[in-house]
Design an enzyme around this catalytic site. Structure first.
Site, mmCIF file in Angstrom:
data_model
loop_
_atom_site.group_PDB
_atom_site.id
_atom_site.type_symbol
_atom_site.label_atom_id
_atom_site.label_comp_id
_atom_site.label_asym_id
_atom_site.label_seq_id
_atom_site.Cartn_x
_atom_site.Cartn_y
_atom_site.Cartn_z
ATOM 1 N N HIS A 8 40.032 38.081 40.368
ATOM 2 C CA HIS A 8 41.448 37.629 41.267
ATOM 3 C C HIS A 8 42.560 37.997 41.323
ATOM 4 O O HIS A 8 42.637 38.169 40.224
ATOM 5 C CB HIS A 8 40.556 35.933 41.522
ATOM 6 C CG HIS A 8 41.447 35.085 39.474
ATOM 7 N ND1 HIS A 8 42.200 35.368 39.623
ATOM 8 C CD2 HIS A 8 40.040 34.713 38.901
ATOM 9 C CE1 HIS A 8 42.351 34.253 38.230
ATOM 10 N NE2 HIS A 8 41.251 34.866 37.810
ATOM 11 N N GLU A 81 34.159 30.913 36.528
ATOM 12 C CA GLU A 81 34.766 31.044 34.707
ATOM 13 C C GLU A 81 34.305 30.700 33.959
ATOM 14 O O GLU A 81 33.641 29.373 33.835
ATOM 15 C CB GLU A 81 36.167 31.078 35.311
ATOM 16 C CG GLU A 81 37.083 31.377 33.492
ATOM 17 C CD GLU A 81 37.192 32.859 33.502
ATOM 18 O OE1 GLU A 81 35.291 32.844 33.254
ATOM 19 O OE2 GLU A 81 38.179 33.875 33.199
#
Length: 207
Positions: A8, A81
């Site tokens: 990202h 994550e």
């Protein structure tokens, strides 16, 4: 199959050196520009399926790409994550101040240490490998794009290359990079690592 993995764009907590984990932090204005730069590059490629982590910074990046490339995003929570538990939202110095014993234990034990209310790096790495294998097996002979996070990408990288756990720190990994892997006959190989050539017109890249 070919798997294109994208980290990202830059977030506010990236800039502040805070451990985001499975909390969230929005993209900075620079991170949004990075996402558009990735989108412009992917627009010129031919890919069939498009996955993203469910965390906001990944979804924000993915939605920009989806709009530019005309693709539908499939959300997979397994791409989220590393869960850093009690350390999430803190800088390293703040971790030492608020949780001195736990931070010392993490620094001593490392890879196997299960952070309270979170997971170990081993658990994150194993999860990363499982989800990438599942995607590969679901899409044979296709090119798939995945938007995910630094620790997930690093853990998968270690597994593919057979690196000892915790050694991926030797390899730089920027925000908004593109990595490419290939899956043939049940085996992975690395094609491209940490490619940020699409960000050349921007001032800097951010780790």
């Amino acid at each position: 199959m070919k798997l294109i993995i994208v980290r990202h764009g830059e977030t506010e907590w990236n800039v502040q050196n805070k451990a985001t984990g499975q909390l969230d932090s929005p993209l900075t204005p620079k991170g949004i520009r990075q996402a558009y730069a990735i989108a412009d590059r992917l627009r010129r490629l031919s890919f069939t399926s498009f996955y993203s982590s469910e965390l906001g910074r990944a979804v924000q990046t993915a939605n920009i790409i989806a709009e530019v490339c005309g693709k539908k995003v499939m959300i997979d929570p397994q791409l989220r994550e590393w869960n850093m538990g009690i350390f999430q939202g803190l800088t390293v110095s703040e971790m030492h101040q608020k949780f001195p014993q736990e931070r010392q234990d993490y620094e001593r034990i490392g890879y196997e240490y299960v952070i309270p209310e979170g997971e170990s790096l081993r658990q994150c790495r194993d999860r990363a490998f499982r989800v990438m294998n599942a995607i590969a097996q679901r899409h044979p002979d296709e090119t798939v794009v995945v938007i995910t996070h630094g620790c997930v990408l690093m853990g998968f990288f270690e597994m593919v290359l057979g690196l000892p756990p915790g050694n991926s720190w030797r390899f730089q990994l920027y925000n908004a990079n593109i990595c490419t892997f290939e899956y043939v006959n049940g085996c992975w190989s690395l094609i491209v690592w940490n490619d940020v050539s699409h960000l050349e017109q921007m001032e800097t890249v951010t780790a």
